[in-house]
Design an enzyme around this catalytic site. Structure first.
Site, PDB file in Angstrom:
ATOM      1  N   GLU A 222       5.525   9.003 -18.378  1.00  0.00           N
ATOM      2  CA  GLU A 222       6.173  10.309 -18.171  1.00  0.00           C
ATOM      3  C   GLU A 222       7.282  10.193 -17.132  1.00  0.00           C
ATOM      4  OE1 GLU A 222       2.921   9.769 -18.417  1.00  0.00           O
ATOM      5  OE2 GLU A 222       2.664  10.722 -20.367  1.00  0.00           O
TER       6      GLU A 222
ATOM      7  N   GLU B 110       3.131   1.340 -11.878  1.00  0.00           N
ATOM      8  CA  GLU B 110       4.562   1.245 -11.539  1.00  0.00           C
ATOM      9  C   GLU B 110       5.382   2.338 -12.230  1.00  0.00           C
ATOM     10  OE1 GLU B 110       6.459  -1.929 -10.192  1.00  0.00           O
ATOM     11  OE2 GLU B 110       4.734  -3.203  -9.867  1.00  0.00           O
TER      12      GLU B 110
ATOM     13  N   GLY C   2       0.823  -1.209   0.000  1.00  0.00           N
ATOM     14  CA  GLY C   2       0.000   0.000   0.000  1.00  0.00           C
ATOM     15  C   GLY C   2       0.850   1.247   0.000  1.00  0.00           C
TER      16      GLY C   2
ATOM     17  N   ILE D  55      -4.813  -0.646  -4.721  1.00  0.00           N
ATOM     18  CA  ILE D  55      -3.857  -1.602  -4.173  1.00  0.00           C
ATOM     19  C   ILE D  55      -4.174  -3.024  -4.692  1.00  0.00           C
ATOM     20  CG2 ILE D  55      -2.728  -2.485  -2.102  1.00  0.00           C
ATOM     21  CD1 ILE D  55      -2.438   0.599  -2.671  1.00  0.00           C
TER      22      ILE D  55
ATOM     23  N   GLY E 278     -11.103  -6.339 -36.914  1.00  0.00           N
ATOM     24  CA  GLY E 278     -12.307  -5.628 -37.336  1.00  0.00           C
ATOM     25  C   GLY E 278     -13.358  -5.659 -36.237  1.00  0.00           C
ATOM     26  N   GLY E 279     -14.607  -5.879 -36.623  1.00  0.00           N
ATOM     27  CA  GLY E 279     -15.715  -5.874 -35.664  1.00  0.00           C
ATOM     28  C   GLY E 279     -15.496  -6.864 -34.526  1.00  0.00           C
TER      29      GLY E 279
END
Lengths: 387, 262
Positions: free
Chosen positions: A373, A369, A126, A159, A345-346
């Protein structure tokens, strides 16, 4: 001079084993699990039996005595078929077990690692908070020492593996000191076992992709854990995390490579079967060129993460190579997923085909992670460019 | 204590295109990926289950060209203890009888073999004859087409299942030869620890001469049958269409029953 991209015998055998597992066990069931957004308990148990959760850990803690590159090879093969399963393994190993192995006391390692290595239990990490993503230093969760207990208050966001039936612990980063007048606050990591009063796992997120991966917000209200649950050095929680993050980026790069390769696999097969205007679409150069570019991207991504892993295993700094690998492979995953859905395609827009799943799963690779940027910042800094 | 020999064979991957060589109509091993036959993975799994529940050692035995080492390694990485590999150019093109003779000779060299487990038929040759011939040569009871195996002391019990006869229950005294069907179990995947341990496990490589088998008893020239001609499989014909005018279900059931699928 050693330029040898030939896998060693045991790495090659592991890669083949996981490829077989992914094809035989994951591929037939994942579509339905994904549709129902179900956590793949059975697959996790099977991966545990195969020792995948213990790959980079020593045998004395229930591990396989392998290395981090072995984990990356396994992740690539899983992600060729499905990313949810791959990220569940990745987070279990590099965010759940690795911090404990790297920074834990002997007692903490003995207590937690055997079950984590066996895939019988999952740990989560966390770090991210609702108001702090890439700016991880801005942690607001607080932990105060009250006698011989930490009292934790705050909340965490996104988390992975934090709310499954087999999640046993979350390692939480928290501010553990407030030096008056100091701008730099002390951040530490603390192990919080699931079921501790005041620790609440919020409702599962509804995500764009990674539908079978378990992701929750967490909240902590006067959560009390023993002082000895401190993981590693007090005040080093953030620094410890950063040192693990570089490895994690190579692992994510392996997942991106797998997804990119999975797109190629699916397209080669489909282009050989699907007929349009009297010929299989694979006989048209427009499709051939698209698939050729996709293969070049997957190949490049693989070389990038192999190169980062090679430096890691040699014990050399690999931060920049890890950043490049993650940037390149998440681009490859996004581009290949886009091209693969176009070739289908579709049908590419239908969830029942794997490429639709790949399309949904690719985007997060540019975010989790460390965003793309952030990777570019790291690469630019390595070139001496300052902001 | 049950010492088990598992017969393993390297075969062309069923996913790849399999063909016979143009020169002598034997299997073209170069044209396809080679893998441990899946039925052998199940045979190894069964042997490991038996030894893990009690005691004993699992030896894998392969007769095949040098590259069959890969298949042997896989069996060892699953957990088998050691291996015997009979590799000899003279074996090229051997029929089931010659193959069984060589296997029997290799087994006679081993100490205290209690049980031999094989797949019921390989996915390449597919004759299904070796386990029975081997049992005959070794003078052991044969319990073929097993979908379950139980070993209690010196007794082995098997549920034998075939398409024609259904399930029958067999019992014999060890040592015995068992062949297993694909219903026997789900084979484990090798762990990384197993893969690394396999590199250090002993593999004994033997020639026909080492086994005291005469070269005139094996190989293509001494086979009891000969392939005179081979043609590629004809392309698949269009399926049969069934119009449903109220009796579609019955027609499908009849079709499946005729194919012995139900």
């Amino acid at each position: 001079m050693a330029i040898d991209l030939q896998l060693e015998e045991e790495h090659a055998a592991l890669r083949q084993t996981v490829e077989d597992f992914a094809q035989r066990e994951v591929a037939p069931v994942i579509g339905e699990l994904y549709e129902r957004e179900e956590f793949p308990y059975k697959l996790v148990a099977q991966m545990g039996e195969m020792g995948l959760f213990g790959l980079p850990f020593p045998e004395e803690y229930g591990g396989m005595g392998g290395d981090y590159f072995a984990l990356c090879l396994a992740l690539e093969e899983l992600a060729r078929v499905d990313s949810s399963v791959a990220i569940t393994l990745e987070a279990g190993v590099s965010l759940g077990a690795m911090p404990i192995y790297r920074f834990g006391t002997e007692k903490q390692k003995q207590e937690w690692l055997p079950a984590l290595c066996a895939g019988e239990a999952l740990g989560a990490f966390g770090l991210t908070e609702p108001d702090g993503g890439s700016d991880a230093g801005a942690t607001r969760t607080l932990a105060k020492l009250d006698g011989d207990e930490w009292v934790i208050n705050g909340s965490k966001a996104f988390i992975t593996n934090s709310g499954t039936d087999i999640t046993r612990l979350v390692t939480v980063t928290a501010v553990t000191d407030f030096e008056p007048g100091s701008k730099r606050r002390e951040i530490s990591a603390i192990i919080v076992p699931t079921g501790t009063p005041g620790f609440t796992v919020e409702k599962k997120y509804s995500k764009v992709g990674w539908a079978c991966s378990d992701t929750h917000g967490l909240s902590f209200t006067d959560v009390r854990v023993p002082a000895e649950n401190l993981l590693g050095e007090r005040g080093r929680g953030y620094a410890q995390f950063l040192s693990i993050l570089d490895e994690g980026r190579v692992a994510i790069a392996a997942i991106g490579t797998g997804l990119a390769q999975g797109c190629v696999d699916e397209c080669v097969r489909y282009a050989g079967e699907r007929v349009a205007f009297g010929k299989t679409i694979g006989s048209y150069q427009a499709i051939q060129f698209k698939i050729a570019e996709m293969q070049a991207r997957a190949h490049t991504a693989r070389l990038a993460y192999y190169a980062a892993a090679a430096k890691m295993l040699r014990g050399e700094p690999f931060k920049t190579e890890a950043a490049i690998a993650k940037l390149v492979s998440s681009n490859a995953a996004m581009d290949n997923a886009r091209d693969a859905t176009q070739i289908f395609g579709g049908y590419g827009f239908m969830n029942e085909y794997p490429v639709g799943r790949f399309y949904r799963d690719a985007k997060i690779l540019e975010i989790g992670e460390g965003t793309s940027e952030v990777q570019k910042m790291i690469i630019a800094r390595s070139l001496g460019l300052k902001g | 204590m049950t010492n088990i020999v598992v017969l393993v064979k390297q075969v062309p991957d069923t996913y790849s295109e399999r063909k016979l060589s143009d020169s002598d109509f034997t299997l073209d091993r170069e044209s396809a990926d080679a893998v441990l036959d899946e039925i052998n993975e199940r045979a190894v799994e069964e042997a490991l289950k038996i030894t893990e529940a009690g005691e004993g050692e699992v030896t894998v035995l392969a007769v095949g060209p040098d590259r069959a080492t890969d298949a042997i390694r896989k069996a060892l990485s699953m957990g088998a203890h050691k291996a015997v590999h009979v590799s000899d150019p003279a074996l090229h093109g051997s029929d089931v009888i010659a193959t069984a003779k060589v296997i029997a000779a290799a087994i006679r060299r081993l100490d205290s073999v209690d049980l031999i487990i094989a797949g019921n038929a390989s996915s390449d040759g597919g004759s299904g004859g070796v386990p029975a011939i081997l049992a005959e040569l070794l003078g052991m009871p044969q319990l073929t087409h097993a979908r379950s195996v139980t070993v209690e002391g010196g007794t082995i019990k098997v549920d034998r299942e075939t398409a024609d006869e259904g399930v029958t229950h067999l019992e014999a005294q060890l040592p015995a030869v068992v062949s297993v069907t694909e219903k026997i179990n789900e084979p484990r995947y090798p762990s990384f620890k197993g893969i690394m341990a396999a590199k250090k496990k002993p593999v004994e490589t033997l020639t026909v001469a080492d086994l005291g088998v005469d070269a005139s008893e094996v190989g293509l020239d001494n086979a009891w049958s000969k392939v005179l001609e081979a043609a590629p499989k004809p392309p698949r014909e269009a399926g049969q269409k069934i119009e449903d005018s109220g009796d579609g279900g019955v027609k499908i059931a009849e079709f499946l029953a005729a194919q012995k699928l139900i």
